[in-house]
Design a protein around this motif. Sequence first.
Motif, PDB file in Angstrom:
ATOM      1  N   GLU A   1       0.832  -1.206   0.000  1.00 13.15           N
ATOM      2  CA  GLU A   1       0.000   0.000   0.000  1.00 13.15           C
ATOM      3  C   GLU A   1       0.865   1.253   0.000  1.00 13.15           C
ATOM      4  O   GLU A   1       0.570   2.231  -0.698  1.00 13.15           O
ATOM      5  N   LEU A   2       1.934   1.237   0.771  1.00  7.54           N
ATOM      6  CA  LEU A   2       2.809   2.404   0.857  1.00  7.54           C
ATOM      7  C   LEU A   2       3.538   2.645  -0.464  1.00  7.54           C
ATOM      8  O   LEU A   2       3.607   3.778  -0.952  1.00  7.54           O
ATOM      9  N   VAL A   3       4.097   1.604  -1.045  1.00  7.37           N
ATOM     10  CA  VAL A   3       4.827   1.756  -2.313  1.00  7.37           C
ATOM     11  C   VAL A   3       3.878   2.144  -3.444  1.00  7.37           C
ATOM     12  O   VAL A   3       4.279   2.845  -4.382  1.00  7.37           O
ATOM     13  N   ALA A   4       2.612   1.726  -3.344  1.00  2.79           N
ATOM     14  CA  ALA A   4       1.630   2.074  -4.377  1.00  2.79           C
ATOM     15  C   ALA A   4       1.423   3.583  -4.483  1.00  2.79           C
ATOM     16  O   ALA A   4       0.954   4.066  -5.513  1.00  2.79           O
ATOM     17  N   VAL A   5       1.774   4.318  -3.441  1.00  9.82           N
ATOM     18  CA  VAL A   5       1.683   5.776  -3.503  1.00  9.82           C
ATOM     19  C   VAL A   5       2.544   6.313  -4.641  1.00  9.82           C
ATOM     20  O   VAL A   5       2.182   7.272  -5.335  1.00  9.82           O
ATOM     21  N   LEU A   6       3.700   5.679  -4.861  1.00  2.34           N
ATOM     22  CA  LEU A   6       4.629   6.134  -5.893  1.00  2.34           C
ATOM     23  C   LEU A   6       4.232   5.647  -7.279  1.00  2.34           C
ATOM     24  O   LEU A   6       4.684   6.211  -8.283  1.00  2.34           O
ATOM     25  N   VAL A   7       3.419   4.617  -7.344  1.00  2.00           N
ATOM     26  CA  VAL A   7       3.071   4.007  -8.634  1.00  2.00           C
ATOM     27  C   VAL A   7       1.672   4.388  -9.087  1.00  2.00           C
ATOM     28  O   VAL A   7       1.441   4.805 -10.221  1.00  2.00           O
ATOM     29  N   GLY A   8       0.724   4.253  -8.184  1.00  2.00           N
ATOM     30  CA  GLY A   8      -0.670   4.520  -8.505  1.00  2.00           C
ATOM     31  C   GLY A   8      -1.559   3.699  -7.606  1.00  2.00           C
ATOM     32  O   GLY A   8      -1.232   2.547  -7.267  1.00  2.00           O
TER      33      GLY A   8
END
Length: 526
Positions: free
Chosen positions: A40-47
């Motif tokens: 969920e956290l890394v998805a901030v950078l991807v979408g």
Amino acid sequence: MSISTGERPSVGERPSRRRHLFSRALAGVIAAAVVLGVGELVAVLVGAASSPFFAVGATTVDRSPAWAREFAITTFGTNDKPALFIGMSVLIMLIAAVAGMVEQPRAPYGSAILVALGGLGIYAATHRPGATWIFAVPTVAGLIAGILVLRVLTTRARVPENSAAADSPLPRRSFLLWAAAAAAAAASAAAAGRYLGARIVGAAADRRNFTVPAVPAAQRAPRIPAGTDIGIRGATPFVTANQDFYRIDTALQVPQLTTEQWQLRIHGMVNREITLGWDDLIARQPVERVITLTCVSNEVGGNLAGNATWIGYPIAEILDEVGVAADADMLLSRSSDGYTAGTPLEVLRDGRDAILAVAMNGQPLPFEHGYPVRQVVPGLYGFVSATKWVVDWEITRFDRAQAYWTQRGWAVRAPIKTASRIEVPAAFAPTSPGPVLVAGTAWAQHRGIATVELRVDNGPWQSAALAPQYSLDTWRQWTWQWQATPGLHTLQVRATDLDGNTQTEQRTPPIPDGASGWHTRSITVT
């Protein structure tokens, strides 16, 4: 005589083994939480769509058969999405617990289970609309962190047989400390991901700063006459409050678009392809209309219908500007999350108030109802007309393209069927003999309601008193005085629209083109 202890644990050993098994199961659950939290956290950078949990959920919804979708809506109503989240969470925890129990230092079977789950997340994320290979990154990052946590925790959960902690009724202190730290990290990562995602997009601030367009006097909705809302306790209000308006859609994550990000691409069988930005839209003259929407999943007597005052921009005017090809017959609209709906072009250009709505009951559209722009089309069920978060229009033909639900066997055109329901008194409500006020609502959008009739215990039909008809595109309320006698009675209602169509007694399910049948309510008179 000696007794062998090699085959069967002693009574004292059993709690210890159960404790160690529980510790490993807990390790698996925490490891899975780390996978999801980091993802969920890394998805901030991807979408947002690359979040492994929501990607799997969205894919589950997309791949579910129609009967499963309808079962969820019938069983859980507007809580179908929370029910899916809970179900997914329970299933993930069970699988993760097994992964923890089978994980061994030299035989990482549990890690293999996590990898398999991660593979599902990668597949789901990379198959979302508009996805690329980079959508796999959040799941991969979460998977690496989760396996590391699983290995560390299961190692900490192991207790040497000659250790003083072997007989302890609690897991090892070091395990508990590591488990607490990992669980806190997972929760923090997930919360930070959700918070930062919303902050980076800035949609909430954008909506707070939104100014509802000023509608010229000539285009304002007529005032709602006195008596249109019967004002009876227990009866549906004529205008549905935003927070009470039903929500049925396929979006597990509510799209977060700002007005600056929003665009509507119009292409296909047109003379001139264009892309409308927000400034292009609000430069047009807005209109205000009161329109009732209905979901095709609404059962007989159900509550998946709502009436609101909408402000927006006429769809027909935009279609005229781009020049629709003479042989085109369908507008395939697409939302920002990939959902599509196919709307007959003749319905959008026959003079009815089909609009791109930007406000609802005097407020900016709620995110759940399509902010910043959605479609509102009177007379058609929502799945073929009411696209939320709309960003793309393709002008095409029904014999060349299919929308989301028509691909799954639902109807193509789906005009709303004439419907009515009893709202007062409540089902099985204790009622005294004598005069009893019966009340409810009927609708036949873009045709209007002509009559509503009721009968008791299969007796003769009797006409109800109708509240004023606001417009052909809104529902109509009604009342009826019943001389109730002691006993258990069955009340039924039916409506006839202004085209002369009377509701049929034959019961049909909502899918593929809307439910039919008379709403029936049992009343106990004592």
